[in-house]
Design a protein around this motif. Structure first.
Motif, PDB file in Angstrom:
ATOM      1  N   HIS A 118      52.344  17.440 -13.186  1.00  0.00           N
ATOM      2  CA  HIS A 118      51.515  17.710 -14.479  1.00  0.00           C
ATOM      3  C   HIS A 118      52.570  17.605 -15.691  1.00  0.00           C
ATOM      4  CE1 HIS A 118      48.311  18.230 -11.786  1.00  0.00           C
ATOM      5  NE2 HIS A 118      48.800  19.577 -11.448  1.00  0.00           N
ATOM      6  N   LEU A 119      52.575  16.564 -16.521  1.00  0.00           N
ATOM      7  CA  LEU A 119      53.313  16.180 -17.734  1.00  0.00           C
ATOM      8  C   LEU A 119      52.708  17.043 -19.026  1.00  0.00           C
ATOM      9  CD1 LEU A 119      53.877  12.525 -17.357  1.00  0.00           C
ATOM     10  CD2 LEU A 119      55.389  14.152 -16.336  1.00  0.00           C
ATOM     11  N   VAL A 138      47.993  26.420 -16.936  1.00  0.00           N
ATOM     12  CA  VAL A 138      47.127  27.438 -15.506  1.00  0.00           C
ATOM     13  C   VAL A 138      47.199  26.465 -14.403  1.00  0.00           C
ATOM     14  CG1 VAL A 138      45.221  28.365 -14.881  1.00  0.00           C
ATOM     15  CG2 VAL A 138      46.129  29.139 -16.892  1.00  0.00           C
ATOM     16  N   MET A 139      46.731  25.233 -14.518  1.00  0.00           N
ATOM     17  CA  MET A 139      46.690  24.487 -13.432  1.00  0.00           C
ATOM     18  C   MET A 139      47.777  24.172 -12.961  1.00  0.00           C
ATOM     19  SD  MET A 139      43.375  21.849 -14.782  1.00  0.00           S
ATOM     20  CE  MET A 139      43.240  20.981 -13.205  1.00  0.00           C
ATOM     21  N   ASN A 156      58.207  16.395 -19.895  1.00  0.00           N
ATOM     22  CA  ASN A 156      56.982  15.690 -20.787  1.00  0.00           C
ATOM     23  C   ASN A 156      57.089  14.288 -20.528  1.00  0.00           C
ATOM     24  OD1 ASN A 156      59.401  14.494 -21.772  1.00  0.00           O
ATOM     25  ND2 ASN A 156      59.540  15.855 -23.859  1.00  0.00           N
ATOM     26  N   GLU A 157      56.457  13.396 -21.209  1.00  0.00           N
ATOM     27  CA  GLU A 157      56.188  12.233 -20.873  1.00  0.00           C
ATOM     28  C   GLU A 157      57.150  11.137 -20.988  1.00  0.00           C
ATOM     29  OE1 GLU A 157      56.058  12.175 -25.592  1.00  0.00           O
ATOM     30  OE2 GLU A 157      55.227  13.691 -23.882  1.00  0.00           O
ATOM     31  N   ARG A 158      58.560  11.776 -21.633  1.00  0.00           N
ATOM     32  CA  ARG A 158      59.723  11.075 -21.717  1.00  0.00           C
ATOM     33  C   ARG A 158      60.548  11.584 -20.532  1.00  0.00           C
ATOM     34  NH1 ARG A 158      58.844  12.918 -26.658  1.00  0.00           N
ATOM     35  NH2 ARG A 158      60.896  14.200 -26.539  1.00  0.00           N
ATOM     36  N   GLY A 159      60.361  12.494 -19.595  1.00  0.00           N
ATOM     37  CA  GLY A 159      61.066  12.971 -18.555  1.00  0.00           C
ATOM     38  C   GLY A 159      61.871  14.070 -19.068  1.00  0.00           C
ATOM     39  N   SER A 163      59.722  23.351 -19.943  1.00  0.00           N
ATOM     40  CA  SER A 163      59.480  24.714 -19.636  1.00  0.00           C
ATOM     41  C   SER A 163      59.055  25.012 -18.189  1.00  0.00           C
ATOM     42  CB  SER A 163      58.346  25.272 -20.481  1.00  0.00           C
ATOM     43  OG  SER A 163      56.826  24.668 -20.064  1.00  0.00           O
ATOM     44  N   ALA A 164      58.756  26.272 -17.838  1.00  0.00           N
ATOM     45  CA  ALA A 164      58.257  26.389 -16.528  1.00  0.00           C
ATOM     46  C   ALA A 164      56.663  26.364 -16.858  1.00  0.00           C
ATOM     47  CB  ALA A 164      58.639  27.853 -15.968  1.00  0.00           C
ATOM     48  N   CYS A 165      55.718  26.740 -15.967  1.00  0.00           N
ATOM     49  CA  CYS A 165      54.263  26.712 -16.249  1.00  0.00           C
ATOM     50  C   CYS A 165      54.038  27.971 -17.299  1.00  0.00           C
ATOM     51  CB  CYS A 165      53.436  26.969 -15.002  1.00  0.00           C
ATOM     52  SG  CYS A 165      53.917  25.648 -13.945  1.00  0.00           S
ATOM     53  N   MET A 166      54.765  29.191 -17.040  1.00  0.00           N
ATOM     54  CA  MET A 166      54.210  30.322 -17.716  1.00  0.00           C
ATOM     55  C   MET A 166      55.457  30.941 -18.479  1.00  0.00           C
ATOM     56  SD  MET A 166      51.102  30.587 -17.811  1.00  0.00           S
ATOM     57  CE  MET A 166      49.709  29.867 -16.724  1.00  0.00           C
TER      58      MET A 166
END
Length: 249
Positions: A118-119, A138-139, A156-159, A163-166
């Motif tokens: 998930h970007l 969260v997802m 991100n969208e540029r690769g 970060s991590a998720c949380m």
């Protein structure tokens, strides 16, 4: 009938999670500054709440039995204004503040990391803000745990690693400590800021390949503190005894 608010309908609100050490909020000034900055960016009226009032409210929310040891607390500022799609009736109180205190989550050992599919959209108007519209991370975390790891790297969208998720992410390469720059869309975490004030860190726009050859990987957040990653995609980056691990009380 209760008028549906922007917070209820669309998640218009900001929050912060604070590490509570022996009843005292750690890095309070940084958390307060970010709360006010993010609320202003969303156009949320916080004029009814002074720093003293919110700090006092947080203190009163911590039970006496919890004023020893380490816990975490969440402060949420919700936008009670009505959606213009529903009504123009204005609420008596345009903003609300709520507190939630709980134990820190236990960290598994080994602590494993994957890569999220998930970007992060670095061009989003919400990029870099800690808002109540938090389903993306969260997802991403849920997806990571379902795949058998404890957390995941988000790009991100540029690769570029964000970060991590949380939590925020740091990595060690050739003895130098790196973290994603804010240009990647990463959240300017309070623990991230504290680390950067106390040890030399280079902000970078890097791909996941940089992490795959790192000598050490660390995640930071109020809830996690600083945790060293034991595995990334099944590979161990090593158990480096870096000064970053000594910063959090």
């Amino acid at each position: 009938m209760t008028t549906p608010s922007l917070s209820t309908l669309y998640g218009s609100g900001v929050f912060t999670t604070i590490r509570i050490i022996d009843g005292k909020p750690w890095l309070w000034e940084k958390h307060w500054r970010r709360l006010m900055h993010d609320a202003e960016k969303l156009g949320i009226d916080t004029s009814a709440y002074s720093e003293y009032m919110v700090s006092r409210g947080l203190d009163e929310s911590i039970p006496d039995a919890d004023k020893t040891g380490t816990r975490k607390a969440r402060i949420t500022i919700s936008d009670r204004r009505p959606s213009p799609l529903w009504t123009k009736e204005q609420p008596v109180v345009p903003t609300s503040v709520k507190f939630l205190v709980s134990s820190l989550r236990s960290l598994p050992k080994p602590f494993t990391l994957g890569v999220s599919p998930h970007l992060v959209n670095s061009t989003s108007p919400l990029a870099g803000l800690k808002t109540c519209n938090y389903l993306d991370p969260v997802m991403s975390l849920r997806s990571a745990m379902e795949s058998g790891v404890n957390e995941a790297v988000r790009v991100n969208e540029r690769g570029h690693v964000t970060s991590a998720c949380m939590g925020n992410i740091f990595w060690l390469r050739d003895g130098e400590l790196f973290t994603p720059s804010l240009a990647t869309g990463c959240l300017p975490g309070t623990t991230r800021e504290f680390v950067m004030e106390n040890v030399p860190v280079t902000e970078a726009e890097a791909s996941v390949d940089e992490l795959r050859v790192a000598e050490g990987i660390f995640l930071t957040s109020a809830g996690l503190g600083i945790v060293q990653v034991d595995e990334l995609e099944g590979r161990s980056p090593g158990a480096v005894e870096h000064a970053i691990l000594l910063l959090i009380p």
